[in-house]
Design an enzyme around this catalytic site. Sequence first.
Site, PDB file in Angstrom:
ATOM      1  N   ASP A 144       0.844  -1.204   0.000  1.00  0.00           N
ATOM      2  CA  ASP A 144       0.000   0.000   0.000  1.00  0.00           C
ATOM      3  C   ASP A 144       0.877   1.252   0.000  1.00  0.00           C
ATOM      4  O   ASP A 144       2.096   1.164   0.145  1.00  0.00           O
ATOM      5  CB  ASP A 144      -0.975  -0.020   1.196  1.00  0.00           C
ATOM      6  CG  ASP A 144      -0.273   0.086   2.550  1.00  0.00           C
ATOM      7  OD1 ASP A 144       0.519   1.029   2.738  1.00  0.00           O
ATOM      8  OD2 ASP A 144      -0.532  -0.778   3.420  1.00  0.00           O
ATOM      9  N   HIS A 198       8.432  -5.212  -1.284  1.00  0.00           N
ATOM     10  CA  HIS A 198       7.589  -6.184  -1.994  1.00  0.00           C
ATOM     11  C   HIS A 198       6.752  -5.549  -3.106  1.00  0.00           C
ATOM     12  O   HIS A 198       5.748  -6.110  -3.511  1.00  0.00           O
ATOM     13  CB  HIS A 198       6.693  -6.927  -0.987  1.00  0.00           C
ATOM     14  CG  HIS A 198       7.477  -7.787  -0.036  1.00  0.00           C
ATOM     15  ND1 HIS A 198       6.957  -8.300   1.123  1.00  0.00           N
ATOM     16  CD2 HIS A 198       8.764  -8.224  -0.097  1.00  0.00           C
ATOM     17  CE1 HIS A 198       7.890  -9.016   1.744  1.00  0.00           C
ATOM     18  NE2 HIS A 198       8.997  -8.975   1.036  1.00  0.00           N
TER      19      HIS A 198
HETATM   20  N1  APR Z   1      -0.735  -3.041  14.944  1.00  0.00           N
HETATM   21  C1  APR Z   1       0.485  -3.645  14.833  1.00  0.00           C
HETATM   22  N2  APR Z   1       0.646  -4.921  14.485  1.00  0.00           N
HETATM   23  C2  APR Z   1      -0.456  -5.639  14.228  1.00  0.00           C
HETATM   24  C3  APR Z   1      -1.757  -5.107  14.323  1.00  0.00           C
HETATM   25  C4  APR Z   1      -1.869  -3.733  14.699  1.00  0.00           C
HETATM   26  N3  APR Z   1      -3.051  -3.136  14.812  1.00  0.00           N
HETATM   27  N4  APR Z   1      -2.651  -6.083  14.001  1.00  0.00           N
HETATM   28  C5  APR Z   1      -1.927  -7.178  13.709  1.00  0.00           C
HETATM   29  N5  APR Z   1      -0.604  -6.929  13.860  1.00  0.00           N
HETATM   30  C6  APR Z   1       0.539  -7.812  13.657  1.00  0.00           C
HETATM   31  C7  APR Z   1       0.269  -9.294  13.843  1.00  0.00           C
HETATM   32  O1  APR Z   1       0.322  -9.632  15.237  1.00  0.00           O
HETATM   33  C8  APR Z   1       1.400  -9.928  13.043  1.00  0.00           C
HETATM   34  O2  APR Z   1       2.567 -10.088  13.831  1.00  0.00           O
HETATM   35  O3  APR Z   1       0.960  -7.703  12.322  1.00  0.00           O
HETATM   36  C9  APR Z   1       1.663  -8.880  11.944  1.00  0.00           C
HETATM   37  C10 APR Z   1       1.176  -9.272  10.569  1.00  0.00           C
HETATM   38  O4  APR Z   1       1.906 -10.379  10.098  1.00  0.00           O
HETATM   39  P1  APR Z   1       1.642 -10.993   8.639  1.00  0.00           P
HETATM   40  O5  APR Z   1       0.184 -11.096   8.388  1.00  0.00           O
HETATM   41  O6  APR Z   1       2.457 -12.223   8.532  1.00  0.00           O
HETATM   42  O7  APR Z   1       2.188  -9.840   7.637  1.00  0.00           O
HETATM   43  P2  APR Z   1       3.685  -9.500   7.207  1.00  0.00           P
HETATM   44  O8  APR Z   1       4.653  -9.904   8.248  1.00  0.00           O
HETATM   45  O9  APR Z   1       3.665  -8.086   6.772  1.00  0.00           O
HETATM   46  O10 APR Z   1       3.869 -10.425   5.943  1.00  0.00           O
HETATM   47  C11 APR Z   1       5.079 -10.365   5.243  1.00  0.00           C
HETATM   48  O11 APR Z   1       4.300 -11.876   3.578  1.00  0.00           O
HETATM   49  O12 APR Z   1       2.424 -12.496   2.457  1.00  0.00           O
HETATM   50  C12 APR Z   1       3.622 -11.862   2.328  1.00  0.00           C
HETATM   51  O13 APR Z   1       4.378 -10.276   0.810  1.00  0.00           O
HETATM   52  C13 APR Z   1       3.480 -10.439   1.877  1.00  0.00           C
HETATM   53  O14 APR Z   1       4.623  -8.450   2.681  1.00  0.00           O
HETATM   54  C14 APR Z   1       3.944  -9.637   3.065  1.00  0.00           C
HETATM   55  C15 APR Z   1       4.877 -10.600   3.775  1.00  0.00           C
END
Ligand code: APR
Length: 228
Positions: free
Chosen positions: A90, A105
């Site tokens: 985003d 990414h």
């Molecule tokens: N504030 C902060 N953190 C939060 C919140 C919030 N309001 N809500 C959820 N989280 C945390 C979760 O606890 C988790 O640790 O955000 C994290 C999200 O993790 P993922 O869903 O695994 O996302 P991310 O780590 O960004 O994924 C990495 O994986 O699918 C691919 O390319 C995609 O960039 C992405 C990469």
Amino acid sequence: MKKKLVVLTGAGMSAESGIATFRDSGGLWEKYPVEQVATPEGFEADPELVLNFYNMRRRELLKAEPNAGHRELVEMEKDFDVQIITQNIDNLHERAGSSHVLHLHGELMKARSTGDPSLIYDIDPANCDIHLGDLCEIGFQLRPHIVWFGEAVPMIQVAEEITHSADIFVIIGTSMNVYPAAGLLNDVRKKVPVYLIDPKDVHTTRYDIHHIKKGASEGVKVLRELLQ
Ligand code: APR
């Protein structure tokens, strides 16, 4: 000279803007098989399905606004040289006003030629879908400008250099499951303090992390107070 604050953000950074994370319960990878929508093989097998998946993500993004966490990181530029490295596709950091944002990414609001990866185009928000048959200037199908699983991460080396130059390192809203992004933590110099903002526990390779166990909006405020 201002201290260099390097911030690695993930999906949790944008959760309070209404954008779904990937691996939380109800996350995107629970609803959509990752192999189908986020791999080169998935795109080859069914390009229309993949284009539609990202068209939906783009429509959702256009309705979303930066949250207080994004805005607070902009405020921190008054006191720090803030460099953001984001795994998010985003543009909420940019829309909040952050000056230095590196996308690891890719970017949802850009399209790329499938024939020449150097041909990258801004997507017009008023006409934001990529359709099968939309071609680049040399006649190749357009695809989302996204790094899919199994593809190289072209910006990782720049990200490693920025991380190595950090005076303070902050991780916000990422489960640290996806490499090479998660490996950036190993490029942080030994005496540099590391903060983690996440409402949940996150497994990392460093034991001396200050965990601010809150969501991004509240968590960045707490971080700012701690660093003042
Ligand atoms: N504030 C902060 N953190 C939060 C919140 C919030 N309001 N809500 C959820 N989280 C945390 C979760 O606890 C988790 O640790 O955000 C994290 C999200 O993790 P993922 O869903 O695994 O996302 P991310 O780590 O960004 O994924 C990495 O994986 O699918 C691919 O390319 C995609 O960039 C992405 C990469």
